[in-house]
Design an enzyme around this catalytic site. Structure first.
Site, PDB file in Angstrom:
ATOM      1  N   LEU A 125       0.814  -1.212   0.000  1.00 52.53           N
ATOM      2  CA  LEU A 125       0.000   0.000   0.000  1.00 52.53           C
ATOM      3  C   LEU A 125       0.850   1.265   0.000  1.00 52.53           C
ATOM      4  O   LEU A 125       0.361   2.351  -0.317  1.00 52.53           O
ATOM      5  CB  LEU A 125      -0.924   0.026   1.226  1.00 52.53           C
ATOM      6  CG  LEU A 125      -2.227  -0.781   1.111  1.00 52.53           C
ATOM      7  CD1 LEU A 125      -2.914  -0.851   2.453  1.00 52.53           C
ATOM      8  CD2 LEU A 125      -3.150  -0.191   0.073  1.00 52.53           C
ATOM      9  N   VAL A 185     -10.183   6.531  -1.804  1.00 49.45           N
ATOM     10  CA  VAL A 185      -9.431   5.309  -2.091  1.00 49.45           C
ATOM     11  C   VAL A 185      -8.255   5.137  -1.134  1.00 49.45           C
ATOM     12  O   VAL A 185      -7.830   6.073  -0.471  1.00 49.45           O
ATOM     13  CB  VAL A 185      -8.921   5.299  -3.551  1.00 49.45           C
ATOM     14  CG1 VAL A 185     -10.081   5.338  -4.510  1.00 49.45           C
ATOM     15  CG2 VAL A 185      -7.977   6.472  -3.805  1.00 49.45           C
ATOM     16  N   GLU A 186      -7.714   3.913  -1.101  1.00 52.51           N
ATOM     17  CA  GLU A 186      -6.603   3.537  -0.223  1.00 52.51           C
ATOM     18  C   GLU A 186      -6.931   3.824   1.242  1.00 52.51           C
ATOM     19  O   GLU A 186      -6.066   4.192   2.035  1.00 52.51           O
ATOM     20  CB  GLU A 186      -5.313   4.279  -0.609  1.00 52.51           C
ATOM     21  CG  GLU A 186      -4.881   4.086  -2.052  1.00 52.51           C
ATOM     22  CD  GLU A 186      -4.328   2.701  -2.321  1.00 52.51           C
ATOM     23  OE1 GLU A 186      -4.403   1.851  -1.406  1.00 52.51           O
ATOM     24  OE2 GLU A 186      -3.844   2.465  -3.425  1.00 52.51           O
ATOM     25  N   GLY A 187      -8.186   3.636   1.630  1.00 49.60           N
ATOM     26  CA  GLY A 187      -8.630   3.917   2.986  1.00 49.60           C
ATOM     27  C   GLY A 187      -9.335   5.258   3.044  1.00 49.60           C
ATOM     28  O   GLY A 187      -8.763   6.284   2.706  1.00 49.60           O
TER      29      GLY A 187
END
Length: 828
Positions: free
Chosen positions: A374, A499-501
């Protein structure tokens, strides 16, 4: 009086021992020497002599391991085991993934500044710079963002082809496997420049180069898997996507309902051991065009076919062709942009075990693999999008604020507008500084906390910068169309936020929740020792922990009471005060975080607003130090000037103010009023001194943003500059350049008109009268007329035939439509 002097002597000695972190044995000796000396001279009242002796005995007891372990360490270890919630395997993997880096120094309360200042930025290689100047320029010029977003809802086929042919999807794949093998810093620069042209173009390129099959294969894949898949990924023949999120799974990716059950099945005419997969994924970028799917799922082996002693493997990752039987793919979501995004469904999909990324040996290691990978999305791609928004907005809005006039003045001269321009300028500086530091960190190690900080705060800065840009450009930015330079960026901001959390949970759960464990010099080690019932090891850690906590409390209180000028600065000069302020807040953060974890224990995890504020402090210190690093790196390269120092001052003051507000908010909302009072005494005994940047400083930044300068070019060096005349940013830049050249004569004319010295209902009439009265020269009149035409064209918004809006894109030629609009509005 002599008793008072003796008391002051004890207090001063105690402060010095703690502030300078004198070891325990030496501290005992110093305390005993002072006690004996004062006693010998008769300077101790009986009560003070007894008190001094009790302190001496307590210190001596702490120096005896057996006594200390029985009466201090053992009870604390029991308390920790009873109050701290058990850590799940996925939580442990998330915390242990990656490496703590500069953020650990900031959390420590006494950062080692050499670690920051001696850190080397990644330099672009000649090959990377050439790619940025040639291939990236070419594909940007090929892309029409309005056409892609509004008409095609996709990139044109020729753009897709160019991306494939020039290996844009293989930037992270090393040269040994045929990829470009670019550094993280170079990938960040490429995505930033692409995003200044088209966010959809940038997203299409960044996804295969971030979390996805390519990176997972490189880091964890078997040699056979690399040989099978990497050539296709390099050539663009294979388009990858990665399926993680779903209807029930977003930021809580560990709650995957998707399953993979080990069983026997038929594959290519043979009976083999494999996985039967059932999954439902949503919001997967590139899914509609993907040919190969990376998949996260929960793996189980109920019959013990792999290992008779193991049934549940946990989260695992597999790589499957998109045309595998049972896979449904191709439909689209519409996420406020033209880039491909859609769902993936799988029902009874059978694949052999060798489809597990890394083979059977990596079964159950999927969550660690994902968390470590990530860093690309959080540390490279999303910060690049945010930086692009900052640089593009800075240039376009600054130019617009110079050429747009109200009440005979450029709107950039109005103080209300200057507030927004200053924020755009200062935050754009923060964005570029943070991008350079974070991407370079990814090149050197696998940071986890700083990339999470970068993802949240840089995308939030992106949102703020674009919102300010929309306010300044107002109706010019609201009307979407090919003339609007920031409207489409505004439209896709929520994508970066989500996105990405999701940003809300990233801030409230991840930054401090993960950062406190990874950055604290003792806590994670203490938890492990307590869980293992290692009393001796726990005792050593706790002793060091207590000594460090007392030292940081003394430092925090001293700096707060007597000023941060007592703190260290690694450098002299105008930036020294910034280093000192950060050192003070670093000590305060350690104290507050330590007492918060000690008093609230596992409850702190559930008090998200409190933990989020502590995460904000750590984050703002990181952003401030990124700005300082950026400034001094440029200084070594002899590239800084007064303009840059002003932007540094604004950026650091902004961060310090935000950090101070976060600490103030934590103290104010702590559930224990007694502990809150103690924290206020240690952190802000004289009140919170950190104020936002002054109006004067903001005004200077705003004034610079509407001028041409070397600094403006340095700050926005990754902004794409189109050579097409109808490009909206190019139109603004052209009018901006002409404005700066002719503005003195233009101002003379306008003032003469206002005073009634020059007559005329139109500009042409005013120019004629002005030249006849020698207010301006003939040459100046010609240049003013040329500028006014450019200015007017740059200020126009689009209008369309209703059939075009309804979807008949052949109903009018946009180029002709723009010409008609210009002609019609000039007549009006």
């Amino acid at each position: 009086m002599i008793t008072l002097i003796a008391l002051v002597a004890f207090v001063a000695l105690g402060w010095a021992l703690v502030f300078f972190a004198i070891p325990l044995i030496q501290s005992i000796g110093a305390w005993a020497a002072l006690w004996v000396l004062l006693l010998a001279f008769g300077a101790l009242a009986p009560w003070l002599a007894v008190l001094g002796l009790l302190v001496l005995l307590a210190l001596a007891a702490c120096a005896i391991p057996a006594v200390r372990m029985r009466w201090l360490s053992a009870p604390v270890m029991r308390y920790m085991n009873e109050t701290l919630p058990p850590m799940s395997a996925t939580e442990r993997e998330a915390i242990e993934a990656g490496e703590p880096w500069w953020e650990a120094e900031l959390f420590s309360g006494r950062p080692d500044w050499r670690r920051l200042l001696e850190f080397d930025y990644t330099e672009l290689s000649e090959r990377e710079r050439r790619f940025l100047d040639e291939e990236v320029e070419t594909v940007c010029e090929m892309t029409n963002d309005w056409q892609a977003d509004f008409e095609l809802k996709d990139l044109p086929e020729e753009v897709w082809r160019y991306l494939r042919d020039n290996r844009f999807f293989a930037m992270l794949i090393d040269e040994a496997h045929g990829g470009l093998g670019f550094s993280a810093y170079a990938q960040s620069a490429v995505v930033t420049k692409l995003a200044t042209r088209s966010v959809s173009l940038a997203v299409t390129v960044m996804v295969p180069n971030s979390l996805g099959p390519g990176e997972l294969l490189l880091k964890y894949g078997t040699e056979a898997q690399k040989a099978q898949w990497l050539p296709g990924l390099v050539s663009g023949r294979e388009i990858p996507c990665f399926g993680l999120t779903g209807p029930e799974v977003g930021s809580d990716a560990t709650a995957l309902p998707d399953t993979g059950v080990v069983c026997h099945g038929d594959h290519e005419g043979e009976r083999v051991l494999g996985l039967r997969l059932n999954f439902s994924k949503r919001w997967i970028t590139l899914a509609p065009v993907a040919t190969v799917i990376g998949l996260a799922f929960r793996m189980s082996d109920p019959d013990g076919l792999i290992d008779p002693d193991k049934r549940d493997y946990g989260i695992s990752c597999a790589l499957i062709p998109a045309n595998t039987r049972g896979v449904s793919i191709g439909r689209r979501h519409y996420p406020s942009g033209a880039f491909m995004n859609g769902p993936i469904l799988g029902r009874d999909v059978f694949v052999p075990l060798d489809h597990l990324i890394g083979g059977v040996a990596m079964a159950g290691q999927g969550w660690r693999m994902l968390v470590e990978c990530l860093s690309a999305g959080r540390g490279i791609s999303l910060p690049a999008l945010a930086t692009a928004a900052g640089q593009g907005t800075y240039r376009s809005v600054g130019a617009y604020a110079r050429i747009r006039r109200q009440f005979r003045l450029p709107i950039g001269r109005f103080e209300g507008v200057q507030e927004a321009l200053a924020r755009i300028a200062g935050k754009t500086y923060l964005l570029e500084a943070s991008r350079a530091l974070t991407a370079s960190a990814v090149d050197h190690l696998t940071p986890s906390v700083v990339t999470t900080i970068a993802k949240y705060h840089m995308t939030e800065l992106m949102r703020q910068v674009i919102n300010d840009g929309m306010d300044v450009m107002s109706g010019r930015a609201v009307q979407l169309g090919p003339r609007n330079p920031i409207g489409l960026s505004y439209k896709v901001v929520p994508v970066a936020i989500t996105v990405e959390g999701a940003n809300i949970l990233t801030r409230s759960l991840m930054i401090f929740g993960q950062g406190a464990m990874r950055c604290h010099p003792f806590l994670l080690k203490e938890m492990r020792a307590a869980a293992d019932q290692d009393l001796a090891g726990f005792d050593r850690l706790l002793s060091a922990h207590i000594g460090t906590a007392l030292n940081r409390a003394a430092r925090s209180f001293t700096f707060a009471l007597f000023g941060a000028n007592l703190a260290r600065s690694p450098l002299k000069g105008p930036t020294a005060r910034h280093f000192q302020a950060i050192e003070r807040l670093s000590a305060s953060l350690f104290v507050v975080a330590d007492l918060a974890m000690a008093s609230l224990g596992g409850e702190l995890k559930r008090r998200e607003k409190l933990s989020a504020r502590l995460g904000d402090v750590l984050s703002q210190l990181y952003l401030a130090t990124a700005a300082l690093k950026h400034y001094h790196a440029r200084q070594r390269a002899s590239e800084v000037d007064e303009d840059e120092r002003l932007h540094l001052d604004w950026a650091v003051q902004h961060c310090l103010h935000a950090a101070g507000e976060a600490l103030e908010g934590f103290i104010r909302n702590h559930p224990s009023r007694a502990l809150a009072a103690l924290l206020r005494l240690l952190v802000f005994p004289r009140g919170n001194p950190y104020q936002p940047p002054s109006d004067r400083l903001g005004g200077r930044l705003a004034a610079l943003s509407i001028e041409r300068s070397e600094f403006r070019e340095r700050l926005t060096w990754l902004t794409f500059r189109s050579k097409r005349g109808d490009d909206p940013a190019t139109q603004l830049e052209r009018a901006f350049a002409l404005c700066l050249e002719i503005e003195p004569a233009y101002e003379r004319l306008l003032k003469a008109v206002a005073k009634g010295e020059v007559a005329g209902a139109t500009l042409i009439e005013q120019l004629r009268d002005g030249t006849s009265k020698r207010v301006i020269s003939e040459e100046e009149a010609r240049r003013i007329e040329a500028f006014d035409a450019e200015r007017f064209e740059a200020l126009l918004t689009d209008d369309f035939d209703p059939a075009y809006i309804a979807g008949d894109y052949q109903s009018e030629n946009l180029g002709q439509q723009l010409a008609n609009t210009l002609s019609r509005q000039r007549v009006d």
